[in-house]
Design an enzyme around this catalytic site. Structure first.
Site, short mmCIF file in Angstrom:
data_model
loop_
_atom_site.label_atom_id
_atom_site.label_comp_id
_atom_site.label_asym_id
_atom_site.label_seq_id
_atom_site.Cartn_x
_atom_site.Cartn_y
_atom_site.Cartn_z
N LYS A 1 3.96 5.42 -11.25
CA LYS A 1 2.59 4.95 -11.48
C LYS A 1 1.72 6.08 -11.98
O LYS A 1 1.51 7.08 -11.30
CB LYS A 1 2.01 4.36 -10.20
CG LYS A 1 0.62 3.78 -10.42
CD LYS A 1 0.25 2.78 -9.38
CE LYS A 1 -1.15 2.26 -9.60
NZ LYS A 1 -1.60 1.47 -8.45
N GLY B 1 -8.23 -3.73 -13.93
CA GLY B 1 -9.32 -4.63 -14.32
C GLY B 1 -8.93 -6.05 -14.62
O GLY B 1 -9.71 -6.79 -15.21
N LEU C 1 -5.22 6.99 1.43
CA LEU C 1 -3.87 6.50 1.76
C LEU C 1 -3.65 6.25 3.25
O LEU C 1 -2.60 6.57 3.81
CB LEU C 1 -2.80 7.46 1.22
CG LEU C 1 -2.71 7.59 -0.30
CD1 LEU C 1 -1.52 8.45 -0.70
CD2 LEU C 1 -2.61 6.24 -1.00
N LYS D 1 0.85 -1.19 0.00
CA LYS D 1 0.00 0.00 0.00
C LYS D 1 0.89 1.25 0.00
O LYS D 1 1.88 1.30 0.75
CB LYS D 1 -0.86 -0.04 1.27
CG LYS D 1 -1.63 1.21 1.59
CD LYS D 1 -2.99 1.21 0.97
CE LYS D 1 -3.73 2.53 1.17
NZ LYS D 1 -4.76 2.72 0.14
N GLY E 1 -11.41 -1.89 -11.31
CA GLY E 1 -12.10 -3.13 -11.62
C GLY E 1 -12.22 -3.37 -13.11
O GLY E 1 -11.80 -2.55 -13.93
N ASN F 1 -3.45 3.82 -12.67
CA ASN F 1 -4.14 4.02 -11.41
C ASN F 1 -5.64 4.16 -11.72
O ASN F 1 -6.05 4.05 -12.87
CB ASN F 1 -3.60 5.27 -10.70
CG ASN F 1 -3.62 5.08 -9.18
OD1 ASN F 1 -4.63 4.70 -8.62
ND2 ASN F 1 -2.50 5.35 -8.53
N CYS G 1 -1.22 11.13 -6.88
CA CYS G 1 -1.83 11.72 -5.69
C CYS G 1 -1.63 13.23 -5.70
O CYS G 1 -0.79 13.75 -6.43
CB CYS G 1 -1.36 11.03 -4.41
SG CYS G 1 0.41 10.85 -4.23
C1 LIG Z 1 -9.31 0.10 -2.39
C2 LIG Z 1 -8.20 0.54 -3.28
C3 LIG Z 1 -7.09 1.16 -2.76
C4 LIG Z 1 -6.04 1.56 -3.60
N1 LIG Z 1 -4.93 2.16 -3.04
C5 LIG Z 1 -3.88 2.47 -3.85
C6 LIG Z 1 -2.68 2.99 -3.32
O1 LIG Z 1 -2.54 3.15 -2.11
N2 LIG Z 1 -1.67 3.30 -4.16
C7 LIG Z 1 -1.77 3.12 -5.52
O2 LIG Z 1 -0.83 3.39 -6.24
N3 LIG Z 1 -2.90 2.61 -6.05
C8 LIG Z 1 -3.95 2.29 -5.25
N4 LIG Z 1 -5.09 1.75 -5.81
C9 LIG Z 1 -5.15 1.57 -7.26
C10 LIG Z 1 -4.77 0.15 -7.66
O3 LIG Z 1 -3.45 -0.15 -7.28
C11 LIG Z 1 -4.92 -0.05 -9.16
O4 LIG Z 1 -4.05 0.84 -9.84
C12 LIG Z 1 -6.33 0.23 -9.65
O5 LIG Z 1 -7.27 -0.21 -8.69
C13 LIG Z 1 -6.63 -0.45 -10.98
O6 LIG Z 1 -6.45 -1.83 -10.90
P1 LIG Z 1 -7.65 -2.87 -10.60
O7 LIG Z 1 -8.74 -2.57 -11.56
O8 LIG Z 1 -7.03 -4.22 -10.78
O9 LIG Z 1 -8.07 -2.63 -9.19
C14 LIG Z 1 -6.14 1.34 -4.98
C15 LIG Z 1 -7.26 0.71 -5.50
C16 LIG Z 1 -8.29 0.31 -4.68
C17 LIG Z 1 -9.47 -0.37 -5.30
#
Ligand SMILES: Cc1cc2nc3c(=O)[nH]c(=O)nc-3n(C[C@H](O)[C@H](O)[C@H](O)COP(=O)(O)O)c2cc1C
Ligand SMILES: Cc1cc2nc3c(=O)[nH]c(=O)nc-3n(C[C@H](O)[C@H](O)[C@H](O)COP(=O)(O)OP(=O)(O)OC[C@H]3O[C@@H](n4cnc5c(N)ncnc54)[C@H](O)[C@@H]3O)c2cc1C
Ligand SMILES: Cc1cc2nc3c(=O)[nH]c(=O)nc-3n(C[C@H](O)[C@H](O)[C@H](O)COP(=O)(O)OP(=O)(O)OC[C@H]3O[C@@H](n4cnc5c(N)ncnc54)[C@H](O)[C@@H]3O)c2cc1C
Ligand SMILES: Cc1cc2nc3c(=O)[nH]c(=O)nc-3n(C[C@H](O)[C@H](O)[C@H](O)COP(=O)(O)O)c2cc1C
Ligand code: FES
Ligand code: FES
Lengths: 290, 318, 318, 290
Positions: free
Chosen positions: B173, B258, B76, B48, B225, B200, B136
């Site tokens: 990122k 996703g 965060l 995280k 997602g 992201n 961020c």
């Molecule tokens: C609940 C949650 C918390 C997240 N926290 C972070 C984070 O702390 N740092 C970061 O770079 N991305 C964070 N993300 C983004 C994910 O790392 C990822 O880039 C994004 O969700 C797209 O991928 P996914 O569709 O597989 O979830 C977070 C996503 C979710 C759903």
């Protein structure tokens, strides 16, 4: 409240039965791995629909009963509240559902022997009957208060053991006393000398129960219900401001550190209208909120 | 899987045994997911995003379910870099996980300080790479997200790179919420990133109709997602294409957005990703990262592909 | 629904009997959907974006299904403005539909010429508004989408406004694929738009894994459907908030993106939309626009809301 | 090919039966409104899953049979090819499915009397048996060629009327002649003097049939299968380059202007590897493709 995290089981559970009970569905699932490990107050999280479902997040339900020794079943009590529970309550026997559990920490035993009051609001009574069995097995005298808005939203009144005390309340008086579960609570604490309260139900009820307990010098263990995306501690969506043993308030995950909290440790004043604010004295609170 | 080489190459000599990683913020810092399965089996474990100080995060609701996706607004929440280095990193090292540590900050200076504290950690050997979460808000720039501005993106990477030894690759990122993601990629690489993580979340919002107010405590949230996978594929494709065309320097891309199945991971790979992260799918299925790796390997085997690496960007060849 | 006033106000005196419209390109030019139900019952019917000359559009595949959404790459296939004015508009007028005519061009000059031909149409009285689809590529600017650049956005609107009488409101249709949608909204309004339509599709992509190439003939495509609704809500919210804060002029917003139910339409309305379009949901359910209007009206009635207009932007009041 | 567009019915159809036939599922649906109006060659489009399905687009299927006079049923023959057809082929009797139809234009009658050859590849034979009945009723002599890759992918061999001619081909020779449907076609055209061919099946088969027909001076009516998002003419995804009566090629919707086209009007050379290019002489083709 100091269990070592055990492995979580993910099982494709077969629905053994699904029957309507008042406003709820009592669903029995074949999940021996979970049944063996679970304790009262823990919960399970179900995936909704298959690989083409648009609903990704798991739905959490308190475990009502387990039968580890007979059919390895786990039972939950579900209200049809939205699309996810709609799908779950429509499951037919033999259907498969992906289930994670047991999750969270169970109810702790009372610090002192004697009597305990168990309070269930709506489907919040689901875990209470199993808890009553365990407490009774430990020599604790059990008194139930089961409440709901209306008679059909009561659960478990007929399942209370004859040796346990029972008070029923409904908001509209359609069954038992008219009023809230907290109305008879003070008198019951006096009468039974109970020093421990267990409660499961809506957040305002838990806050009110905690208030009565504190006024009475009793300890309330409450099972909270925060919206959860994962149920296993990885998403950080289910947090509540909880004061730790060190006096510091942290935004604490209710799925892994709860769902049972000592009522007095929860910062209820931060919770209102379905929202939870970060108290300004919480660890790492943004400067602006101080 | 016998006969299939799943090795993923993150550059600078960092090879992972397989290309499937967790996504930052979707697997906490390891302990929780380790109850489901051994996280040392993963290509790498992405932590995280951590800032300098402990963070409470936002109030709740912090999430809303959306069609084939979700919105989150966690803010965060985390222990701060010192506690991370003292508690989380040693644990990751002890279980044998390869860690990709995600760092964040509200100023480019904070990013640099977090990186500095990290590289001084006794367990730095467990860190396979650092992911610099520039998606961020930059307090110095009216809260504009670093990754929405080439200059800020470049500056963060420059300050972080100054703290980090050559042996640890830095991945920037990126946010998809920009008019031209290639220009941000270029700026991050120019600043000192060795690779890019894309994407992201997308900025989104859900209104609570009955309450007539934004549902999330934080107002807006990040959309993630399967719903956003087409946007991730496009972003990876565009940036990889720019690399192939020589418009920006070549660098490895970690794909995210996703991914739910091995086929999804392949899709990002063919678009140009050298490795793939699984995020939101974990909430649906906590074994998703391992399952994705397994499905990926099965596909390679049944299609007679011997090396995963041969598929990186392969859809550009047609 | 007795007792509920569904009137939608598009500004410049244009009132629609209800706030539910079709989305451009998701209902062709009316004849086809009229086989399902009377399109004159809709708030308005939005036509497929029309250019100056006939357009063949792209090769196929032109679509890919994605989780809770789809990608399309049609390439603005259409008859050209002359045939539109001769065949399509008279038909729309004859069935009593209120038409919102969507116009497009590869140059700002082409937009102006299409607008000029349109306003000279004998059936111009059937045109309730003109939607200027600036989410298409500007050949003069290396194919950069007009709506990705404030200058181009403003220029298109300025040239179109010069052709169109005051009585017909111009809506600029914005793309979400930008770093700052408020600045594009500001530019479009400054150029001469009387309102904004938000949002067009997000740029996305799908890779055909077996063929190892982009699935769509056109490579990238536009992502639409419920998957993108959170992005639409956020865009509408941001722009409406900027209006409330006085940062940009007040103007009506037509919301579009992922609307499938009456509650979805309400969500966009509470975020700031004065009317709502239904697009991709039509492919799932061709009666969706009528159903959405019905569900919306039922909700208003059961919640004691007498006027739809009172809900526009109401979530900003909390 | 000059019908006036009739209203389209959207019905919540009840599944009456779903039985396995070789590699396919033959599904019978209660949809009287559609059964009454449909003609051979038309199709229906089904929504997949309910309101929480992540699959938004409709799936199209040729109508195999209708029974407007008895139970008002519509029958389709479905291959389980992906998530949508997977859901459809798993439908249990009594399940409801949202169905649109009848869609597209049906097969035209032959311009001249005499014999006709009906060719079905795989599930492409589904509409052919109904068409045969209609042709026979109009005094046309019917000869079938049913082909598939393997025996289990043949459909309808046992449903051919005894008075019709029948040739069966499989790619692997597991049933009938080894080879393609076009192999026996030339001889059959010679032998029967048929001047009209009807064909339904994969695109390369339709192109080949058209080639044989043209070489023989016969007319081929082919039922094409382009990916369709809506089925009703509003999305423009299902286009093919088709030469009109005026000699001009247009990107033509196969859902509303087809799915039946006169084979000679289709610009087959633009179709390859699952892709269709825009011919440079098509109306409104981009300057770059000229
Ligand atoms: C609940 C949650 C918390 C997240 N926290 C972070 C984070 O702390 N740092 C970061 O770079 N991305 C964070 N993300 C983004 C994910 O790392 C990822 O880039 C994004 O969700 C797209 O991928 P996914 O569709 O597989 O979830 C977070 C996503 C979710 C759903
Ligand atoms: C620890 C725990 C135990 C629970 N035990 C029970 C039980 O025994 N019986 C029972 O009927 N319900 C129980 N709930 C509530 C149940 O999880 C929700 O009713 C359910 O998730 C709603 O899903 P939905 O799709 O039907 O509704 P929706 O409101 O459409 O859900 C939308 C989203 O919000 C989340 N959500 C909505 N309401 C709640 C809620 N009250 N709690 C958590 N998440 C919510 C859902 O998970 C989903 O992500 C429990 C919740 C928790 C956290
Ligand atoms: C006019 C017409 C008649 C048809 N008749 C039959 C029939 O009688 N029996 C039968 O089994 N199938 C028939 N098909 C094909 C059937 O529609 C596809 O097999 C089905 O849509 C595949 O969906 P899926 O989700 O299972 O597969 P997927 O491949 O996952 O589908 C993904 C997407 O592509 C589209 N798609 C994929 N393949 C096709 C295809 N071949 N044609 C059209 N769209 C496609 C789907 O609609 C969906 O949007 C017909 C198609 C058309 C256009
Ligand atoms: C097949 C298809 C064709 C479209 N064609 C156009 C178009 O010609 N002009 C335009 O402004 N928008 C077009 N759009 C975008 C829609 O009008 C709408 O902005 C977008 O799809 C988001 O809404 P939805 O999620 O309700 O579909 C098209 C969308 C689709 C799916
Ligand atoms: S529900 Fe995910 S951390 Fe608690
Ligand atoms: S399938 Fe939509 S136009 Fe043909």
């Amino acid at each position: 409240m100091s269990e070592v995290p055990a492995p979580i089981a993910q099982v494709s559970a077969t629905v053994l039965a699904n029957r309507r009970v008042g406003a709820y569905h009592q669903i029995t699932l074949d999940a021996a791995e979970i049944a063996v490990a679970a304790r009262p107050g823990q919960f399970v999280a179900l995936a909704v629909g298959g690989s083409t479902s648009s609903l990704l997040l798991r739905r959490s339900f308190s475990i009502h009963r387990t039968r580890p020794e007979t059919d390895g079943s786990v039972e939950i009590v579900v209200a049809d509240a939205g699309p996810g529970t709609h799908w779950i309550t429509a499951l037919a026997p033999q259907a498969q559902v992906d289930m994670l559990g047991p999750l969270g920490r169970g109810f702790p035993l009372p610090a002192s022997p004697g009597a305990a009051v168990l309070i269930g609001g709506g489907y919040g009574s689901a875990p209470m009957l199993w808890l009553a069995d365990v407490l009774r097995g430990n020599g604790i005298e059990v008194h139930h208060i089961l409440g709901a808005a209306t008679a059909d939203r009561l659960f478990g009144v007929d399942l209370v053991a004859p040796e346990d005390g029972l008070i029923v309340t409904t908001d509209d008086g359609s069954q038992g006393q008219r009023g809230r579960v907290t109305d008879p609570l003070t008198e019951l604490l006096h009468r039974t000398g109970a020093a421990t309260i267990y409660a499961c139900g809506p957040m305002p009820m838990l806050a009110a129960v905690t208030g009565v307990a504190q006024a009475h010098g009793a300890t309330a263990y409450v099972a909270v219900e925060e919206a959860m995306a994962c149920g296993i501690g990885v998403c950080m969506t289910c947090v509540l401001p909880v004061r730790g043993g060190d006096g510091i308030t942290r935004m604490t995950r209710s799925c892994t550190d709860g769902p049972i909290f000592e009522g007095g440790s929860v910062r209820w004043e931060a919770i209102a209208n379905g929202r939870v604010a970060v108290p300004s004295d919480a660890l790492g609170a943004p400067a602006g909120t101080r | 899987m016998t006969g299939v080489d799943l090795t993923a190459d993150l550059g600078r000599g960092v090879l992972l045994p397989n290309p499937v990683l967790t996504a930052s913020g979707c697997a906490a810092n390891g302990k929780e997911l380790h109850r489901v399965r051994d996280i040392a089996e993963l290509g790498a474990f992405v932590t995280k995003s951590v800032k300098r100080e402990p963070q409470s995060g936002r109030g709740t609701p912090r999430m809303a379910e959306t069609p084939s996706g979700m919105l989150n607004s966690i803010g965060l929440q985390g222990p701060g870099i010192d506690a991370f280095v003292t508690h989380d990193l040693p644990w990751l090292a002890a279980v044998g996980a390869r860690a990709v540590v995600s760092i964040a900050g509200a100023s480019s200076q904070e990013f640099a300080e977090v990186a500095q504290a990290l590289v001084q950690a006794p367990d730095i050997a467990a860190v396979a790479a650092i992911e610099v979460n520039i998606s961020c808000p930059n307090v110095a720039n009216r809260g504009l997200v670093f990754a929405c501005d080439p200059g800020s993106s470049s500056e963060v990477l420059r300050l972080v790179a100054a703290q980090v030894p050559e042996s640890i690759p830095l991945f920037a990122k990126l946010s998809p919420d920009v008019t031209d993601i290639v220009s941000i990629a270029a700026a991050a690489l120019e600043g000192g990133a060795h690779g890019l993580t894309m994407i992201n979340t997308l900025l989104g919002m859900h209104i609570d109709i009955d309450a007539r107010r934004p549902h999330l405590f934080g107002g807006t949230g990040g959309l993630s997602g399967p719903a956003i996978r087409p946007v991730a594929v496009r972003a990876i494709w565009q940036v990889h294409a720019a690399m192939l065309a020589g418009r920006i320097p070549r660098a490895p891309i970690i794909g995210v957005g996703g991914v739910r199945t091995g086929l999804d991971a392949l899709e990002l790979t063919l678009a140009g990703a050298s490795a793939v992260q699984v995020g939101t799918a974990i909430f649906n299925d906590p074994s998703a990262p391992w399952r994705v790796a397994h499905e990926l390997a099965s596909w390679l085997q049944s299609h007679g592909v011997n090396r995963y690496r041969d598929l990186v960007g392969a859809a550009h060849e047609s």
